[in-house]
Design an enzyme around this catalytic site. Structure first.
Site, PDB file in Angstrom:
ATOM      1  CB  ILE A   1      26.676 -25.927  20.884  1.00  0.00           C
ATOM      2  CG1 ILE A   1      27.836 -26.014  21.863  1.00  0.00           C
ATOM      3  CG2 ILE A   1      25.387 -25.571  21.617  1.00  0.00           C
ATOM      4  CD1 ILE A   1      28.160 -24.704  22.571  1.00  0.00           C
ATOM      5  N   GLY A   2      25.348 -26.536  18.100  1.00  0.00           N
ATOM      6  CA  GLY A   2      24.184 -26.406  17.236  1.00  0.00           C
ATOM      7  C   GLY A   2      24.558 -25.880  15.865  1.00  0.00           C
TER       8      GLY A   2
ATOM      9  N   GLY B   1      22.790 -23.671  12.410  1.00  0.00           N
ATOM     10  CA  GLY B   1      21.693 -22.829  11.961  1.00  0.00           C
ATOM     11  C   GLY B   1      21.890 -22.430  10.513  1.00  0.00           C
ATOM     12  N   GLY B   2      21.068 -21.492  10.057  1.00  0.00           N
ATOM     13  CA  GLY B   2      21.100 -21.063   8.675  1.00  0.00           C
ATOM     14  C   GLY B   2      22.389 -20.379   8.264  1.00  0.00           C
TER      15      GLY B   2
ATOM     16  CG  ASP C   1      15.043 -14.974  14.835  1.00  0.00           C
ATOM     17  OD1 ASP C   1      13.884 -15.388  14.612  1.00  0.00           O
ATOM     18  OD2 ASP C   1      16.058 -15.656  14.607  1.00  0.00           O
TER      19      ASP C   1
END
Length: 164
Positions: free
Chosen positions: A15-16, A18-19, A132
């Site tokens: 799906i995605g 990130g860091g 965030d």
């Protein structure tokens, strides 16, 4: 990283990223429940500090149960991969919506803002500061419902000075 399964979840697609790792769409092999599975990257999983931060993110989500916050379903470690499963939200995040050129009407902006405020109030009432808040961490469902996600750097009141 190519994963076929994490704990009881068969991994379907990415799906995605990130860091701190990646999020996958998955299916519980026994119940058929569709979920999102967040996995700490293997490089970071070797670092005790990042493992602790990931664990704190899980502990944060365990405290929260609200219609405008993604729901935690489970967590664990599988072949050295730390993961947790959460509600799979159909739709896009607000950043993706804005990138398409979409402009929200005032009534839509007010509804979105109100839902965000409800999510943040619930978190604050349970000792959590998100820290965030940004369009990419606000999932927008096809029925125009907002879900706050990514508590990776949240701060817990009353916890140690470590932030999630």
């Amino acid at each position: 990283m190519s994963l076929d399964q994490l704990g009881p979840y068969r991994i379907v697609r990415t799906i995605g990223r990130g860091g701190m790792g990646a999020v996958y769409s998955g299916i519980h092999v026994e119940t058929g429940q569709r979920v999102a599975v967040k996995v700490l990257s293997t490089v970071l999983a070797e670092n005790d500090r990042f493992r602790e931060r990931f664990q704190i993110e899980i502990e944060t989500l365990k405290k929260l149960s609200h219609e405008n916050i993604v729901q935690l379903f489970g967590f664990g470690e599988h072949d050295g991969h730390l993961f947790y499963s959460m509600e799979l939200v159909e739709g896009r995040n607000l950043q993706q919506e804005l990138k398409t050129g979409r402009r929200f009407k005032w009534s839509e902006a007010i509804a979105i803002g109100t839902q965000i405020c409800h999510a943040l109030k619930h978190a604050h009432d349970h000792g959590v500061i998100h820290r965030d808040l940004k369009p990419s961490n606000l999932l927008y469902t096809i029925d125009e419902h907002v879900k706050l996600t990514d508590f990776g750097i949240a701060k817990l009141f009353g916890a140690s000075h470590m932030t999630a």
